[in-house]
Every structure is written in C-alpha cells, then in structure tokens.
Design an enzyme around this catalytic site. Structure first.
Site, short mmCIF file in Angstrom:
data_model
loop_
_atom_site.label_atom_id
_atom_site.label_comp_id
_atom_site.label_asym_id
_atom_site.label_seq_id
_atom_site.Cartn_x
_atom_site.Cartn_y
_atom_site.Cartn_z
N CYS A 124 0.86 -1.18 0.00
CA CYS A 124 0.00 0.00 0.00
C CYS A 124 0.89 1.22 0.00
CB CYS A 124 -0.94 0.01 1.20
SG CYS A 124 -2.31 1.18 0.99
N CYS A 126 -0.22 4.27 1.67
CA CYS A 126 -0.64 5.29 2.64
C CYS A 126 0.44 5.63 3.67
CB CYS A 126 -1.95 4.89 3.31
SG CYS A 126 -1.92 3.30 4.15
N CYS A 134 -4.07 6.15 0.17
CA CYS A 134 -3.55 4.90 -0.41
C CYS A 134 -3.23 5.05 -1.90
CB CYS A 134 -4.55 3.77 -0.20
SG CYS A 134 -4.97 3.51 1.55
N LYS A 203 -12.56 -5.12 1.64
CA LYS A 203 -12.03 -4.29 2.72
C LYS A 203 -12.95 -3.10 2.93
CE LYS A 203 -8.14 -1.46 4.12
NZ LYS A 203 -6.74 -1.12 3.90
N ARG A 213 -3.90 3.19 12.47
CA ARG A 213 -3.38 4.40 11.81
C ARG A 213 -2.35 5.09 12.70
NH1 ARG A 213 -9.02 5.87 8.72
NH2 ARG A 213 -8.99 3.93 7.52
N ARG A 225 -11.24 7.49 3.64
CA ARG A 225 -10.98 6.46 2.62
C ARG A 225 -12.27 5.92 2.00
NH1 ARG A 225 -5.70 6.30 3.92
NH2 ARG A 225 -4.94 5.35 5.84
N GLU A 241 -16.51 -7.43 -5.52
CA GLU A 241 -15.09 -7.07 -5.37
C GLU A 241 -14.22 -8.34 -5.34
OE1 GLU A 241 -13.28 -4.33 -5.17
OE2 GLU A 241 -14.63 -2.68 -4.72
N LYS A 256 -12.08 -8.06 5.63
CA LYS A 256 -11.51 -7.21 6.68
C LYS A 256 -12.43 -6.05 6.97
CE LYS A 256 -7.67 -4.14 7.25
NZ LYS A 256 -6.81 -3.28 6.57
N SER A 282 -7.00 -3.92 14.10
CA SER A 282 -6.49 -3.25 15.30
C SER A 282 -7.58 -2.94 16.33
CB SER A 282 -5.77 -1.96 14.89
OG SER A 282 -6.61 -1.13 14.12
N TYR A 321 -3.35 -9.74 15.68
CA TYR A 321 -2.25 -9.23 16.52
C TYR A 321 -2.04 -10.12 17.73
CZ TYR A 321 -2.90 -5.26 13.47
OH TYR A 321 -3.00 -4.48 12.34
C1 PBG Z 1 -3.49 0.31 4.79
C2 PBG Z 1 -4.06 -0.63 5.78
C3 PBG Z 1 -4.92 -0.36 6.86
C4 PBG Z 1 -5.04 -1.55 7.58
C5 PBG Z 1 -4.30 -2.50 6.91
N1 PBG Z 1 -3.72 -1.93 5.80
C6 PBG Z 1 -5.53 0.88 7.32
C7 PBG Z 1 -6.49 1.61 6.49
O1 PBG Z 1 -6.97 1.16 5.46
O2 PBG Z 1 -6.77 2.75 6.91
C8 PBG Z 1 -5.82 -1.72 8.86
C9 PBG Z 1 -5.37 -2.83 9.75
C10 PBG Z 1 -5.84 -2.76 11.15
O3 PBG Z 1 -6.67 -1.90 11.55
O4 PBG Z 1 -5.37 -3.59 11.95
N2 PBG Z 1 -4.25 0.61 3.70
#
Ligand code: PBG
Length: 334
Positions: A124, A126, A134, A203, A213, A225, A241, A256, A282, A321
């Site tokens: 990615c 970002c 991104c 996603k 973030r 986003r 998708e 996700k 997260s 995690y």
């Molecule tokens: C980057 C990305 C993100 C996550 C994984 N890859 C953040 C986003 O899209 O803002 C999130 C992973 C997480 O929250 O553990 N594009």
C-alpha cells in the site's frame, strides 16, 4: 433441511458430558497453522515503540522485528505480515518501492534469520505518502482527488521490490480498482510468476482501523478512505469485489475487518471456495485488550472463541495481533 422433530432419539447432551466427548465431536478446530502475525517495522536499532491503543504491539527496528518473529515462530505461528513506517514521506511514496526501503531491508534480514517463516508484505502507499492516502492525489477545482490508474503503476513497483527482497506473498490493501491485475502483470514481467497475491478483496471503510493508523502513522491528512474502501452496509458489493480480484489473479482473498463481518466471510467462502483470509483488525484487538485489562473479559477464552468463530464462518487464514498468544494457548490445549 428439516431439523426439528426429525430425530426422536437424538439427545445432544450425551455428547456434551465430558471434555473428551466434546472434543471428539467438535466441528471447528482453530490451529496454529493458520495464524498470521502483523508486525510494524521502522528503521534503527533496538527500537521498540509501543502503540498506545494496542498493548503488546510495537513499532520495531529490524533487529527487534526478528526477535519478535522468532518468538512467534517458535510458538508455532507460520507467517508474519509486514507494514513499514518510512523515515521520509513524499507525494510519490518513493520509500514504498525503494530497494533499501524499510520493508525491503526487513524482509531480507527476516528471510536470512528465519528462512522457513512465511513473510507476507502489505502493499500500500498510505504509510509512504505525505498526505496519508492509499493512492496518488491530484488537486482539482473540486478539491483533492485520489487517482486510481496512476496509482496502479506504483503498486506494481512496490510488489516487485518486495518480491525482490524475498517476500513469499504480497498483500495489496489499497483497494484501487484493477490493482491485482497490475500487480500480477508486474510480478510476472519481473520473473516472480510463483509469488502469490493475497488481496484485501472485501475491505470495508471501517472505524475499527483507528488504532492501526497510529501504529502505521498512516492517518489521511484530509478527507477519508470512503471513496476507495467499501461501505460496511454492502455485502453484494463485497462479493463483486472478490469476484473481480479472483478474475484478476488473486490467489487468496481477504475479508476485513473480521468479527463484525462474519456474514461476508461466510458468503465469500461459500460462493467462491477460494483460500480465504480474515483480518481481525487493530480495533478488534484494542477492544478485547481494554476489556481484559479491566477484568471485564477473559482474554484467553474470548480470543479462542473469536478464532473459532472466524474458522466456523469459513476463514482458512486468520490474521491477528494476538497470533503469538493464541498459538501458545492452542498448543497448551485451549
Ligand atoms: C493500509 C491498511 C490499513 C489496515 C491494513 N492496511 C488501514 C487503512 O486502510 O486505513 C488496517 C489494519 C488494522 O486496523 O489492523 N491501507
């Protein structure tokens, strides 16, 4: 299928009487072989910067990353997913595809130290863009816009640079349209025909990414986003998708976040029968950690229950995690 009234002699309790009986007839068994541990890498030596909302998660320098990966590997976790925090950000995400970028350096060292560990890299921009989006951004009369097609070329370069460093799987998380095809073409053109793509296919634009973030220092500086990530309300769109990513050459598809999207996960697995990953993000980790720290939830029991739910819904691969702790608990017979 008619269930009620069909089996007059059936007494489920008989099979629940002892732990051994329950294990004997258990339908879903999470195992360590499916776990992936996400890790954050930044430059330096001996760096372990804690992430505030993710107790136990750190931004690590490559030496510490290897230690962390080693511990997880010893506990039985077969794979890690790497995110990089570069020293410099710009408008072209240059560090994302630099041969000596932070992820590329870390992958080389990791593969040397732990050749059997599966190294997956997040593809990615970002974290590497000064604006935190991104994709490539252009200023227009209507305000800033994220440009889909010019981003594809950069993503291809990122993936190739990861493969060159030794990444076993690349995982695009940007959600630009056509990125899987672009990345596949770039990998093939550079001789990496056997490097699989795990695409973040479904996603969602989720508030559960909040703590990430901070961990990846990738919060967008303006806007959000929602133009490129999916509306949490849409499941048919998620299936489209996924279908697109498979048609473009994805080898593994991902849903996700995980826990709030079990219906999506179930349908993706049922509909396509592809290797399917669920990413417990997260915010999911943070919720449980916070409740456990207060003594409100049993962390071990809830972690195993969540993994079981993801497996039951159809996940082959679980990115979490809590992978190392979960592996230790599973090995101990949880
Ligand atoms: C980057 C990305 C993100 C996550 C994984 N890859 C953040 C986003 O899209 O803002 C999130 C992973 C997480 O929250 O553990 N594009």
């Amino acid at each position: 299928m008619r269930i009620v009234g069909m089996y007059p002699a059936y007494r489920p309790r008989r099979l629940r009487r002892t732990a051994a009986l329950r294990r004997l007839v258990r339908e879903t068994n999470p195992t360590v072989a499916q776990l992936v541990l996400p890790l954050f890498v930044r430059s330096g030596r001996n760096v372990r910067r804690p992430v505030r909302a993710m107790p136990g998660v750190f931004q690590l320098s490559p030496d510490q990353l290897i230690r962390e990966a080693e511990r997880a590997y010893q506990a039985g976790v077969p794979a890690v997913l790497l995110f990089g925090i570069p020293d410099r950000k710009d408008e072209k995400a240059s560090e994302a595809y630099a041969a000596k970028g932070v992820v590329q350096t870390a992958v080389r060292q990791l593969k040397k130290a732990l050749p059997e560990l599966i190294v997956i890299t997040d593809v990615c921009l970002c974290e590497y863009m000064s604006h935190g989006h991104c994709g490539v951004v252009r200023q227009t009369a209507r305000g800033p816009e994220i440009l889909n097609d010019p981003t594809l070329e950069l993503l291809g370069r990122v993936a190739v640079s990861h493969a060159e460093a030794g990444a076993d799987i690349v995982a695009p998380s940007d959600m630009m349209d056509g990125r899987v095809r672009a990345i596949r073409a770039a990998l093939d053109a550079n001789g990496f025909v056997d490097t699989p793509i795990m695409s973040y296919a479904a996603k969602f634009a989720s508030a559960f990414y909040g703590p990430f973030r901070e961990a990846a220092e990738s919060a967008p500086k303006f806007g959000d986003r929602k133009t490129y990530q999916m509306d949490p309300a849409n499941v048919h769109e998620a299936l489209r998708e996924v279908a697109m990513d498979i048609a473009e050459g994805a080898d593994i598809v991902m849903v996700k976040p995980a826990l709030a999207y079990l219906d999506v996960l179930y349908r993706v697995k049922a509909e396509f029968g592809y290797p399917t990953a669920a990413y417990a993000v997260s915010g999911e980790y943070a919720m449980l950690k916070a409740a456990a720290a207060n003594g409100w939830l049993d962390e071990r029991a809830v972690t195993i229950e969540m993994l079981t739910a993801l497996r039951r819904a159809g996940a082959d691969i679980i990115i979490t995690y809590a992978a190392k702790e979960a592996a230790e608990w599973l090995q101990a017979g949880a």
